[in-house]
Design an enzyme around this catalytic site. Structure first.
Site, PDB file in Angstrom:
ATOM      1  N   ALA A 137       6.497  -3.549 -12.047  1.00 62.36           N
ATOM      2  CA  ALA A 137       6.695  -4.052 -13.406  1.00 62.36           C
ATOM      3  C   ALA A 137       8.156  -4.337 -13.729  1.00 62.36           C
ATOM      4  O   ALA A 137       8.492  -4.649 -14.869  1.00 62.36           O
ATOM      5  CB  ALA A 137       6.130  -3.046 -14.414  1.00 62.36           C
ATOM      6  N   HIS A 191      10.355   1.107  -4.482  1.00 65.60           N
ATOM      7  CA  HIS A 191      10.370  -0.340  -4.722  1.00 65.60           C
ATOM      8  C   HIS A 191      11.017  -0.996  -3.503  1.00 65.60           C
ATOM      9  O   HIS A 191      11.955  -1.787  -3.614  1.00 65.60           O
ATOM     10  CB  HIS A 191      11.105  -0.665  -6.012  1.00 65.60           C
ATOM     11  CG  HIS A 191      10.305  -0.296  -7.226  1.00 65.60           C
ATOM     12  ND1 HIS A 191       9.417  -1.142  -7.828  1.00 65.60           N
ATOM     13  CD2 HIS A 191      10.236   0.867  -7.932  1.00 65.60           C
ATOM     14  CE1 HIS A 191       8.858  -0.545  -8.866  1.00 65.60           C
ATOM     15  NE2 HIS A 191       9.332   0.684  -8.935  1.00 65.60           N
ATOM     16  N   ARG A 223      -1.721  -1.698  12.493  1.00 64.28           N
ATOM     17  CA  ARG A 223      -0.944  -2.320  13.569  1.00 64.28           C
ATOM     18  C   ARG A 223       0.511  -2.538  13.182  1.00 64.28           C
ATOM     19  O   ARG A 223       1.291  -3.061  13.978  1.00 64.28           O
ATOM     20  CB  ARG A 223      -1.574  -3.673  13.961  1.00 64.28           C
ATOM     21  CG  ARG A 223      -2.884  -3.557  14.725  1.00 64.28           C
ATOM     22  CD  ARG A 223      -3.279  -4.893  15.353  1.00 64.28           C
ATOM     23  NE  ARG A 223      -3.484  -5.928  14.347  1.00 64.28           N
ATOM     24  CZ  ARG A 223      -4.652  -6.178  13.759  1.00 64.28           C
ATOM     25  NH1 ARG A 223      -5.711  -5.441  14.063  1.00 64.28           N
ATOM     26  NH2 ARG A 223      -4.751  -7.139  12.858  1.00 64.28           N
ATOM     27  N   ASP A 244      -3.209   9.926 -11.545  1.00 61.53           N
ATOM     28  CA  ASP A 244      -3.957   9.570 -12.755  1.00 61.53           C
ATOM     29  C   ASP A 244      -5.259   8.846 -12.436  1.00 61.53           C
ATOM     30  O   ASP A 244      -6.058   8.580 -13.346  1.00 61.53           O
ATOM     31  CB  ASP A 244      -3.101   8.728 -13.704  1.00 61.53           C
ATOM     32  CG  ASP A 244      -2.688   7.378 -13.123  1.00 61.53           C
ATOM     33  OD1 ASP A 244      -2.868   7.166 -11.904  1.00 61.53           O
ATOM     34  OD2 ASP A 244      -2.165   6.546 -13.894  1.00 61.53           O
ATOM     35  N   GLY A 245      -5.485   8.514 -11.165  1.00 65.92           N
ATOM     36  CA  GLY A 245      -6.693   7.800 -10.785  1.00 65.92           C
ATOM     37  C   GLY A 245      -6.604   6.308 -11.001  1.00 65.92           C
ATOM     38  O   GLY A 245      -7.496   5.571 -10.576  1.00 65.92           O
ATOM     39  N   ASP A 269       5.049   9.381 -14.360  1.00 66.34           N
ATOM     40  CA  ASP A 269       5.398   7.970 -14.519  1.00 66.34           C
ATOM     41  C   ASP A 269       4.962   7.489 -15.902  1.00 66.34           C
ATOM     42  O   ASP A 269       4.610   6.330 -16.084  1.00 66.34           O
ATOM     43  CB  ASP A 269       4.751   7.126 -13.412  1.00 66.34           C
ATOM     44  CG  ASP A 269       5.387   5.750 -13.241  1.00 66.34           C
ATOM     45  OD1 ASP A 269       6.592   5.690 -12.953  1.00 66.34           O
ATOM     46  OD2 ASP A 269       4.676   4.738 -13.399  1.00 66.34           O
ATOM     47  N   ILE A 295       0.131  -3.207 -14.070  1.00 54.84           N
ATOM     48  CA  ILE A 295       0.168  -1.779 -14.363  1.00 54.84           C
ATOM     49  C   ILE A 295       1.619  -1.323 -14.441  1.00 54.84           C
ATOM     50  O   ILE A 295       2.449  -1.672 -13.598  1.00 54.84           O
ATOM     51  CB  ILE A 295      -0.625  -0.976 -13.306  1.00 54.84           C
ATOM     52  CG1 ILE A 295      -0.775   0.480 -13.740  1.00 54.84           C
ATOM     53  CG2 ILE A 295      -0.004  -1.099 -11.928  1.00 54.84           C
ATOM     54  CD1 ILE A 295      -1.781   1.250 -12.899  1.00 54.84           C
ATOM     55  N   GLY A 297       2.717   2.009 -16.273  1.00 56.91           N
ATOM     56  CA  GLY A 297       2.990   3.416 -16.509  1.00 56.91           C
ATOM     57  C   GLY A 297       1.710   4.165 -16.804  1.00 56.91           C
ATOM     58  O   GLY A 297       0.677   3.559 -17.120  1.00 56.91           O
TER      59      GLY A 297
END
Length: 369
Positions: A137, A191, A223, A244-245, A269, A295, A297
């Site tokens: 983001a 990142h 690979r 958090d899933g 996060d 997405i 946070g």
């Protein structure tokens, strides 16, 4: 002076249920069996768990304003109070890739607030020295390669409040990395588009941890081993994970714990809703997204993350608690004083029920909730 009796707390994997924890002058003074000495205020834990307070090394806002949108001491004060009330007794306020002015304002705010801080430990600067191929983001217009002059100007005026930085090592010069390490800053690989060799080089050159494992990095390929494979195989490299899933499927959290149980730690996060600046977070279910739908946070607390680990990832409670306390304390080189219930440690403690709901918070031995 406080004595906590009738609690259960872990020493390694062993649950201790027949000892009282004595607290004086903000520290754990003794752990005893038998009668409690005179002069102590006795707190009956009623069989609840006693655990070290949690440490969140990557959180952008809590209780109201996003810190990078309102980089002021008042925002840190607001985060301090809100996070303590939720069981997080230590945190790094994170500032994601932004303008130089925002980074400088954040540093000045941290310096101003530090003398009165309770849970606030310092800053985590996530960027701007990232790989543009792994933005997540983060806005591309602010991402760039570091220069030694720029880094010295930023960190040289920070008075030690910058504790951690997320950097794509593969794009930076050694002189920059060495300067940051010399300042005692914890460097985290994130990142990043690093391959297996580049990631191992980072970990062998002073990077000790990894930012939100799986997010904003190449996916595992059988690979073409790359950054995640390097983390798994390295003997000491640690990694944060968002349990958090939504950022990471909980089955993957379960798998990762099996691969690196002593090197994995939890972060939230977490962000707050924001409608100004480059990070305009909007709540969508259990996560925040940008206006474009990326997405951005989470919307969980560390206690939520611990609960997810126990309920959905087959992680023992003792281990899940360590992932929120002892392991992040080790990342910050604070594990001699925090993250375990031991004589001499700072008395930042929580009482939680068997259902993992929060009952009481102690900060420096003082009852907060």
């Amino acid at each position: 002076m406080i004595a906590i009796k009738n609690s259960g707390f872990f020493k390694g994997e062993q649950l201790i249920t027949d000892a009282a924890v004595l607290i004086a002058d903000g520290l754990i003074k003794e752990i005893i069996k038998g009668d409690i000495p005179a002069g102590y205020e006795v707190i009956d834990a009623q069989g609840n768990y006693l655990t070290p307070g949690f440490m969140d090394l990557q959180i952008y806002g809590s209780g109201g304003n996003l810190f990078s949108a309102y980089p002021a001491a008042d925002t840190l004060k607001q985060m301090d109070a809100d996070l303590i009330s939720k069981g997080t007794t230590g945190f790094l306020a994170c500032v994601a890739t932004n303008t130089p002015d925002i980074f400088k304002q954040a540093i000045e705010a941290a310096k101003a607030y530090k003398p009165q801080a309770r849970a606030f430990l310092g800053l985590h600067l996530e960027g701007p020295y990232l790989n543009p191929e792994r933005l997540g983001a983060h806005p591309l217009k602010y991402v760039h390669k570091a220069t030694l002059e720029e880094v010295k100007e930023l960190i040289g005026n920070a008075d030690g409040v910058v504790k951690m930085m997320t950097i794509a090592h593969e794009l930076q010069d050694d002189e920059v990395i060495n300067y940051l390490l010399d300042q005692g800053i914890v460097l985290s690989l994130g990142h990043s588009n690093a391959n297996f060799e580049q990631a191992n080089h980072a970990y062998n050159s002073g990077f000790t941890t990894t930012t939100h494992l799986y997010n904003a990095m190449p996916a595992i390929h059988h690979r073409n081993p790359n950054l995640p494979a390097a983390v798994f195989n390295h003997p000491t490299a640690m990694a944060s994970i968002i349990a958090d899933g939504a950022h990471v499927d909980l089955e993957i959290v379960k798998m990762t714990y099996k691969l690196m149980p002593e090197r994995l730690f939890l972060i939230t996060d977490a962000v707050t809703a924001c409608h100004i600046g480059p990070y305009q977070h909007q709540l969508e279910g259990s996560r925040y997204v940008t206006p474009e739908g990326t997405i951005s946070g989470s919307n969980i607390t560390l206690l939520d993350a611990v609960r997810n680990c126990v309920d959905h990832c087959d992680i023992p409670l003792s281990a899940a608690l360590n992932m929120a306390s002892a392991h992040p304390a080790r990342v910050l080189n604070m594990d001699a004083d925090y993250g375990q219930i031991a004589v001499g440690n700072t008395a930042d403690l929580l009482l939680i029920t068997a259902q993992l709901t929060l009952q009481k918070v102690f900060v420096g031995g003082l009852i907060n909730v």
